[in-house]
Design an enzyme around this catalytic site. Structure first.
Site, mmCIF file in Angstrom:
data_model
loop_
_atom_site.group_PDB
_atom_site.id
_atom_site.type_symbol
_atom_site.label_atom_id
_atom_site.label_comp_id
_atom_site.label_asym_id
_atom_site.label_seq_id
_atom_site.Cartn_x
_atom_site.Cartn_y
_atom_site.Cartn_z
ATOM 1 N N LEU A 57 -10.753 20.303 -8.820
ATOM 2 C CA LEU A 57 -10.605 20.228 -10.267
ATOM 3 C C LEU A 57 -9.937 18.885 -10.566
ATOM 4 C CD1 LEU A 57 -9.188 23.772 -11.211
ATOM 5 C CD2 LEU A 57 -11.542 22.966 -11.463
ATOM 6 N N ASP A 58 -10.304 18.275 -11.685
ATOM 7 C CA ASP A 58 -9.636 17.050 -12.093
ATOM 8 C C ASP A 58 -8.146 17.312 -12.263
ATOM 9 O OD1 ASP A 58 -12.092 15.778 -12.182
ATOM 10 O OD2 ASP A 58 -12.383 16.211 -14.317
#
Length: 330
Positions: free
Chosen positions: A138-139
């Site tokens: 995930l960013d």
């Protein structure tokens, strides 16, 4: 420290005729294309039992792929005591709810303070796993659910399940613009031509297939709350696809969500709040997959974090005050 791994797969029908290096990057997406190409050139990849040494070699449907390679462990990263919100755990895997602001993996200029550092501290044996067992990302400023492998056999199984799209990943987001209906974005994604930290929609044949499904959960006068499901998992996929259809995520610094906007009759306080929201309003809310060894169907949901709850409340209040001033897009 290094470790020998074996990766196996079969070429699916839709990859018939694809270049070997391209096929491997699709099948084993946890490894970079350059690393996979290097393994081919080193003679570490076999196709139907024969050593393949040419990255441009074409593959056929049902070809059997085996990679036997040696990878470095994560012993050059520092274990750190970083709190992990563990939703589920067994001997082979764990599911965490990652907070916004936590980077998943060290990168340029960032060697500490990441999820990987925290995994090495809590699970010292993960030093022998590629990326300490991290099989998808995930960013940094995206919150929500991630599955992480605790064993090398789980790494292989989970990477394969993700590449086959057998892992359901759903997100909640708040985007700019009043949307009336859901839909699908089916546009390939590749590296941006001029800004190398960005991705973009590119012509077919120049990027990787990317499909995002979305539906409208709530409409505000100048924003929309969405539920999204990834059919593929490309870098920045939701952020790129939503910007492409002129509805960038609120707070997104790369893809238009922080660009100043005129909203009719909005108070200065409301405009400032929305335009300075400190991260992209994106949360990985649901994760579903079959346990790679028991076959049990696992399903998890992570509550929407407080900052996004507050954002939605602010948007609701603005809509009540100005119900007729609709702003459709970016």
């Amino acid at each position: 420290m290094s470790q020998t791994i074996e990766l196996t797969s079969v070429i699916p029908e839709d990859m018939h005729g694809m270049r070997l290096d391209q096929a491997l990057s699709e099948l084993f997406s946890d490894y970079s294309r350059n690393r996979l190409k290097g393994w081919i050139l080193e003679g570490l990849v076999t196709v139907n039992g024969n050593v393949a040494s040419v990255p441009r070699e074409k593959v056929n449907a049902n070809d059997s792929i085996v990679i036997n390679a040696t990878i470095d462990s994560e012993d050059h990263f520092i274990p750190e005591e970083i709190p992990l919100n563990i939703v589920y755990e067994d001997d082979d895997l764990l599911v965490i709810n990652k907070p916004a602001g936590l980077s998943v993996h060290p990168g340029a200029g960032r060697r500490t303070g990441t999820l990987l550092n925290g995994l090495l501290y809590r699970y010292p044996e993960s030093i022998n796993l590629p990326r300490a067992g991290i099989v998808h990302r995930l960013d940094m400023d995206t919150s929500g659910l991630m599955v992480i492998a605790k064993t090398i056999r789980a790494v292989h199984k989970l990477v394969k399940a993700i590449s086959r799209h057998d892992v359901v990943r759903e997100y909640e987001a708040v985007v700019i613009g009043h949307m009336t209906a859901g839909g699908e974005v089916d546009e390939p994604i590749g590296r941006h031509q001029t800004n190398r930290i960005m991705m973009s929609v590119v012509p077919e044949g120049y990027g990787k297939e990317a499909v995002t499904h979305y539906r409208v959960m709530e409409k505000f006068r100048a924003h929309s709350r969405l539920r999204l499901r990834l059919e593929t998992g490309r870098t920045h996929q939701i952020r790129v696809h939503m910007s492409y259809i002129k509805h960038p995520l609120v707070g997104d610094p790369l893809y238009g969500g922080k660009r100043a906007r005129f909203i009719p009759n909005a108070s200065a306080e409301f405009t400032r709040y929305v335009n300075t929201f400190p991260r992209q309003a994106l949360h990985a809310i649901k994760l579903e997959f079959k346990h790679p060894f028991t076959g049990e169907e696992l399903s998890f949901e992570a509550p929407v974090p407080d900052d996004m709850i507050e954002l939605v409340e602010v948007l609701r209040e603005d809509t009540k005050e100005h119900p007729d001033d609709i702003v459709w897009g970016f």
